[in-house]
Design an enzyme around this catalytic site. Structure first.
Site, PDB file in Angstrom:
ATOM      1  N   LYS A  71      58.714  11.929  25.513  1.00 35.20           N
ATOM      2  CA  LYS A  71      57.624  11.722  26.477  1.00 35.20           C
ATOM      3  C   LYS A  71      56.539  12.787  26.353  1.00 35.20           C
ATOM      4  CE  LYS A  71      58.938  12.204  30.694  1.00 35.20           C
ATOM      5  NZ  LYS A  71      58.513  13.599  30.917  1.00 35.20           N
ATOM      6  N   THR A  73      55.963  14.832  23.852  1.00 31.75           N
ATOM      7  CA  THR A  73      55.348  14.711  22.530  1.00 31.75           C
ATOM      8  C   THR A  73      54.321  13.582  22.510  1.00 31.75           C
ATOM      9  OG1 THR A  73      57.362  15.555  21.489  1.00 31.75           O
ATOM     10  CG2 THR A  73      55.849  14.319  20.083  1.00 31.75           C
ATOM     11  N   ARG A  94      53.343  20.274  32.723  1.00 30.38           N
ATOM     12  CA  ARG A  94      54.129  21.308  33.399  1.00 30.38           C
ATOM     13  C   ARG A  94      54.514  22.424  32.437  1.00 30.38           C
ATOM     14  NH1 ARG A  94      59.130  18.185  35.117  1.00 30.38           N
ATOM     15  NH2 ARG A  94      58.653  17.223  33.117  1.00 30.38           N
ATOM     16  N   LYS A 105      68.174  22.078  26.068  1.00 31.43           N
ATOM     17  CA  LYS A 105      67.051  21.464  25.381  1.00 31.43           C
ATOM     18  C   LYS A 105      66.380  22.352  24.338  1.00 31.43           C
ATOM     19  CE  LYS A 105      64.080  19.181  27.863  1.00 31.43           C
ATOM     20  NZ  LYS A 105      63.125  18.834  28.930  1.00 31.43           N
ATOM     21  N   ALA A 273      62.066  16.971  37.904  1.00 29.81           N
ATOM     22  CA  ALA A 273      61.935  15.699  38.611  1.00 29.81           C
ATOM     23  C   ALA A 273      63.261  15.196  39.166  1.00 29.81           C
ATOM     24  CB  ALA A 273      61.336  14.641  37.693  1.00 29.81           C
ATOM     25  N   PHE A 301      61.295  13.248  33.444  1.00 32.19           N
ATOM     26  CA  PHE A 301      62.383  12.273  33.259  1.00 32.19           C
ATOM     27  C   PHE A 301      61.861  10.840  33.300  1.00 32.19           C
ATOM     28  CE2 PHE A 301      64.913  15.981  34.954  1.00 32.19           C
ATOM     29  CZ  PHE A 301      65.411  16.338  33.720  1.00 32.19           C
ATOM     30  N   PHE A 381      60.973   5.939  14.970  1.00 32.31           N
ATOM     31  CA  PHE A 381      61.958   6.645  14.151  1.00 32.31           C
ATOM     32  C   PHE A 381      62.100   5.889  12.822  1.00 32.31           C
ATOM     33  CE2 PHE A 381      62.945   8.686  18.071  1.00 32.31           C
ATOM     34  CZ  PHE A 381      63.637   9.849  17.765  1.00 32.31           C
ATOM     35  N   TRP A 409      54.720  12.388  16.364  1.00 32.70           N
ATOM     36  CA  TRP A 409      55.587  13.493  15.936  1.00 32.70           C
ATOM     37  C   TRP A 409      55.354  13.790  14.456  1.00 32.70           C
ATOM     38  CZ3 TRP A 409      59.240  14.602  12.305  1.00 32.70           C
ATOM     39  CH2 TRP A 409      60.011  15.761  12.511  1.00 32.70           C
TER      40      TRP A 409
END
Length: 556
Positions: A71, A73, A94, A105, A273, A301, A381, A409
């Protein structure tokens, strides 16, 4: 293939004054934190207050899985793509918390060629905002305990203290503690605990305040405890309002940085969140709107958490009207929602994908229920097959939603041009009829039930006796008109993290109800959610280091 941190370290950043110039800001508008970071002064924010707003785009996602959704990215890459297409786009996001950074993470400033830099700074101490919030929160705790020590002039019941200390790390040993041990000179012994800083109400008020004076008002009314006769005790009662505001005098100013492609980014505020309201600061978002044609922001999220709180809490309080929503998904994550194990995701499985798309469909329906147009961004992907992508597109378009492939990405802004063009067409042709999900005039229980039924798909809500008692207390205190911030697992639409996809036939259980009067909402604690996470068996911190030449390794 380069890692994310290597890509970030190889980036050629522009001086932040040059990035600011793209927004028609000069050096006098900035408070510099070195060459590549700055805060925007409050005077500048006030000067721009009458400027026209640009468009506001929210980036949200399906319920997260270990397969990853991307998200943040996607948000960063989309803004880069919009700028490539000649639009003046800005990101409002954020600030990462140190807790998940050292926990599961690692870093959280995007990935690949869609990152915000200087990545190491943003993920570590940055401009010190989260440290200021931690200190402000703990000053309140210290002053509260001092009242108890100095004769308890406020008649505080130590068993009804609701304010906790904070630290911005995952530290389960601090969830439940005892303070004041060691005799009379060391304070009054009582039970206490720590929340992670990003779950603190101080974080909430900083992110929802629209000025320094509003911040002070919000701080003043935060409830810290109750007296023996049940009266609420506030920060103002502790005579701590001024000192706490003083600690936040710099933290309230939005931070300006850049993407790898030199798109301006405001990184400010960082509530989770799943345990807080999950959006960046109102001041950063409003500032971005004044300085850009399109502001791209995100909420934490899945759309059941961050987007719901963005639309029912942040936008309502701040008077914001979003123009469109981007819902991020991956074929891999949807197959996990369809029942596949992570080790099997590299193989085509249309049956699992079809089942998993039900999760995405629910989020699409939820966004539509707010009167907002949306586009589904498929974070690509290499293992995605043509049949899988075709099926996904077919089902989404049957819901009346366009689908666009995103390769930000791997390709940065170039890889998001299809998504950007699709979004621009929506902004040009489709009208936003944004409205909150529920009326603030509804009773507390009905507001919670509305979110559970309409957003999660629950059959209803179970309220514990403790919560029913608190609802009665809050009604008597006049808090029944506040919106609801539900703290629950991010992994499921329900409050049970094992129920993936689009579960049905379930109820959520509300175990506690916490008045965040400064933030302007009630927090409903559901399921087993905790406001202080713990570290995993192998923390991400195990792989982090700094070399003799200053190179940071393992952060991403």
């Amino acid at each position: 293939m380069l890692t994310d941190v290597q890509i970030a370290q190889n980036a050629k950043m522009e001086p932040i004054v040059k990035i600011a110039a793209k927004l028609n800001l000069n050096e006098d508008d900035l408070e510099l934190y070195g060459k590549y970071k700055a805060k925007v002064s409050l005077e500048t924010i006030n000067r721009l207050s009458n400027e026209k707003d640009g468009k506001l785009v929210l980036v949200t996602a399906i319920n997260p899985t270990p397969a990853g959704e991307g998200k943040t990215t996607t948000m960063i890459g989309l803004a880069q793509s919009l700028n490539r297409l000649g639009k003046k786009a800005v990101v409002a996001m954020r600030e990462p918390s140190l807790g998940p950074c050292f926990g599961v993470k690692g870093g959280a400033a995007g990935g690949g060629y869609a990152q915000v830099v200087p990545m190491e700074d943003i993920n570590l101490h940055f401009t010190g905002d989260i440290h200021a919030i931690t200190t402000a929160n703990n000053l309140i705790s210290a002053m509260l305990d001092n009242v108890l020590q100095q004769g308890n002039s406020l008649n505080i019941d130590p068993r009804q203290i609701v304010w906790k200390r904070t630290v911005d790390l995952n530290d389960r040993a601090l969830r439940h503690i005892v303070v004041g041990l060691g005799g009379k000179a060391n304070g009054v012994a009582r039970e206490d605990g720590f929340d992670i800083t990003v779950a603190s109400e101080v974080m909430g008020v900083l992110c929802l305040a629209d000025s320094l004076s509003d911040l002070k008002k919000r701080i003043a009314r935060m409830i810290v405890a109750y007296t023996y006769d049940g009266k609420a005790v506030t920060v103002d009662d502790l005579k701590a309002t001024g000192a706490v505001t003083l600690l936040l005098k710099d933290a309230i100013k939005p931070n300006l940085v850049q993407t790898l492609e030199h798109t301006p980014v405001f990184v400010h505020g960082g509530p989770f969140a799943n345990i807080a309201h999950g959006c960046n600061s109102v001041m950063a978002t409003k500032l971005a709107l004044k300085l850009s044609e399109i502001t791209v922001t995100e909420a934490g999220f899945g759309a059941d958490l961050g987007a719901e709180k963005f639309l029912d809490i942040k936008c309502r309080q701040a008077g914001l009207k979003p123009d469109a929503v981007v819902i991020v998904a991956t074929v891999r994550a949807l197959k996990m929602h369809g029942g596949l194990d992570k080790k099997d995701l590299n193989h085509e499985d249309l049956e699992a994908l079809r089942k998993g798309i039900a999760n995405l469909e629910k989020h699409i329906e939820n966004i539509q229920s707010y009167g907002l147009p949306s586009v589904v961004a498929i974070n690509a992907f290499p293992t995605d097959t043509e049949k899988e992508l075709s099926l996904l597109k077919e089902i989404c378009e049957a819901k009346g939603v366009k689908v666009a492939l995103s390769e930000v990405w791997a390709k940065g802004g170039e890889g998001g041009e299809e998504l950007a063009k699709t979004l621009l067409a929506i902004l040009d042709k489709e009208e936003s009829n944004y409205h909150p999900l529920y009326s603030l005039d509804l009773p507390i229980a009905e507001k919670i039930e509305t979110i559970a039924k309409e957003i999660y798909g629950a059959d209803g809500v179970n309220f514990t006796k403790k919560v029913l008692s608190k609802i009665e207390r809050f009604n008597n205190q006049g808090l029944d008109k506040l919106p609801i911030c539900i703290a629950k697992t991010q992994y499921s639409l329900s409050d049970d993290p094992s129920l993936l996809g689009r579960p049905s036939g379930f109820k959520i259980t509300v175990n506690d109800l916490i008045p965040n009067v400064g933030s302007g909402f009630l927090v409903a604690i559901c399921g087993d959610i905790m406001r202080m996470p713990g570290l995993p068996k192998v923390p991400a911190a195990n792989n982090m280091d700094i070399k003799e030449d200053g190179e940071i390794v393992g952060l991403f």
